[in-house]
Design an enzyme around this catalytic site. Structure first.
Site, short mmCIF file in Angstrom:
data_model
loop_
_atom_site.label_atom_id
_atom_site.label_comp_id
_atom_site.label_asym_id
_atom_site.label_seq_id
_atom_site.Cartn_x
_atom_site.Cartn_y
_atom_site.Cartn_z
N LYS A 139 15.94 5.21 -30.52
CA LYS A 139 14.81 4.52 -31.16
C LYS A 139 15.14 4.27 -32.63
O LYS A 139 14.57 4.89 -33.54
CB LYS A 139 13.52 5.35 -30.99
N LEU A 148 14.62 1.98 -23.80
CA LEU A 148 13.99 3.14 -24.42
C LEU A 148 13.23 3.93 -23.36
O LEU A 148 12.52 3.36 -22.54
CB LEU A 148 13.02 2.68 -25.51
N1 PMP Z 1 10.44 -0.06 -25.24
C1 PMP Z 1 10.52 -0.46 -26.53
C2 PMP Z 1 11.64 -1.36 -26.93
C3 PMP Z 1 9.57 -0.03 -27.46
O1 PMP Z 1 9.65 -0.41 -28.74
C4 PMP Z 1 8.50 0.79 -27.03
C5 PMP Z 1 7.43 1.21 -28.00
N2 PMP Z 1 7.87 2.25 -28.80
C6 PMP Z 1 8.46 1.18 -25.68
C7 PMP Z 1 9.44 0.74 -24.82
C8 PMP Z 1 7.37 2.07 -25.18
O2 PMP Z 1 7.61 3.38 -25.58
P1 PMP Z 1 6.42 4.41 -25.86
O3 PMP Z 1 5.63 4.48 -24.61
O4 PMP Z 1 7.11 5.68 -26.18
O5 PMP Z 1 5.63 3.84 -26.99
#
Ligand code: PMP
Length: 289
Positions: A147, A207
């Site tokens: 991230k 992610l």
């Molecule tokens: N994929 C990407 C590229 C993101 O930026 C996010 C948001 N952070 C997510 C998936 C979703 O992740 P999360 O549920 O941890 O917010």
């Protein structure tokens, strides 16, 4: 009340909170971040976010410059000073500032920034009515599982969606198969015509969403089968339902992909059931922190 922001141990008025011009996050995107939802003044699923943060830092050979407990206290203090009831906390850790050089300097201290912003929980209007999304090529680097603050391709994809009146862009792996990897800031899901809930498997290409992982657990423990396997643009367009998940919007039904109506063009029953499971979880869990 003015907004308060944490920078390296200090709580500052937001308009006086600055990074050094040679902070490596500005010159090299050399940093990582987390966004954590806040409901009733409490964080939703903080331990999962801290675990992912440590992983991102470790992958980039960076350190968390304080213990997780101290980090948690600092985030709680930002929430308190901003009187944040419902919204989002943004946490960024960059490698620090040093004279510009691609080679990572030896003695460098990480920069920690925490901001808080009021917003509506549960995705707002889109979560109730459903949204349109577009598909576009995934042009990111090969480690989007980290991230990192290197988000330019995500920004361009989301902006392309906005210009076309859509809520989100789903990123497609180039090649014949046209696999949907994830959204520009969300994870992506479909419900097949036979009722299978499908989301892309974890790995270096995407992610590992905190919301995604929590939903997989909640769905499975409530008798909803979830398959972690790749799906194509065509499978998405012909699915009976589609939805996306993220910390900032929770579960958002997708009712249109590239102008193709999904199912009957309304939020589907499986999506609504999963949305309720997650919303209830978020309300419950934030009381425990
Ligand atoms: N994929 C990407 C590229 C993101 O930026 C996010 C948001 N952070 C997510 C998936 C979703 O992740 P999360 O549920 O941890 O917010």
């Amino acid at each position: 009340m003015s907004q308060i922001t944490y920078v390296n141990g200090k709580y500052l008025p937001h308009n006086k909170a600055f990074l050094h011009v040679e902070d490596r996050s500005t010159q090299f995107s050399d940093g990582v971040y987390e966004v954590i939802a806040v409901i009733s003044g409490n964080l939703v699923d903080p331990q999962m976010h801290y675990r992912r943060l440590i992983r991102s830092l470790t992958e980039l050979e960076m350190n968390l410059p304080m213990s997780v407990n101290v980090l948690h206290l600092n985030i709680k203090e930002v929430i308190r000073r901003n009187q944040l009831n419902s919204g989002l906390c943004y946490l960024q850790i960059s490698r620090g500032s040093a004279p510009r050089n691609h080679v990572i300097p030896n003695l460098i201290k990480e920069t920690v920034v925490i901001t808080a912003r009021h917003s509506e929980p549960n995705g707002g209007k889109g979560a109730k009515q459903g949204v349109s999304i577009i598909t576009t090529e995934d042009i990111r680097w090969k480690r989007p599982d980290i991230k990192s603050v290197s988000l330019l391709p995500n920004v361009l994809a989301k902006n392309q969606a906005a210009q076309r009146g859509a809520f989100e862009a789903w990123l497609v792996e180039s090649g014949e198969e046209e696999i949907i990897i994830e959204g520009s800031s969300s994870n992506t899901w479909i419900v097949s015509q036979s009722g299978q809930v499908i989301t892309h498997p974890e790995g270096v290409k995407m992610l590992s969403g905190v919301t995604r992982n929590r939903i997989i657990d909640l769905a499975r423990s409530n008798g909803i089968e979830v398959l972690e396997k790749p799906f194509t643009v065509t499978q998405a367009k012909t699915a009976s339902e589609a939805f996306m998940t993220s910390t900032s919007s929770f579960v958002v039904p997708v009712i249109d992909i590239d102008g193709h109506k999904i199912g009957n063009g309304k939020c589907g029953p499986v999506t609504i059931a999963i949305q309720k499971l997650y919303n209830d979880f978020a309300q419950r869990s934030c009381g425990e922190v």
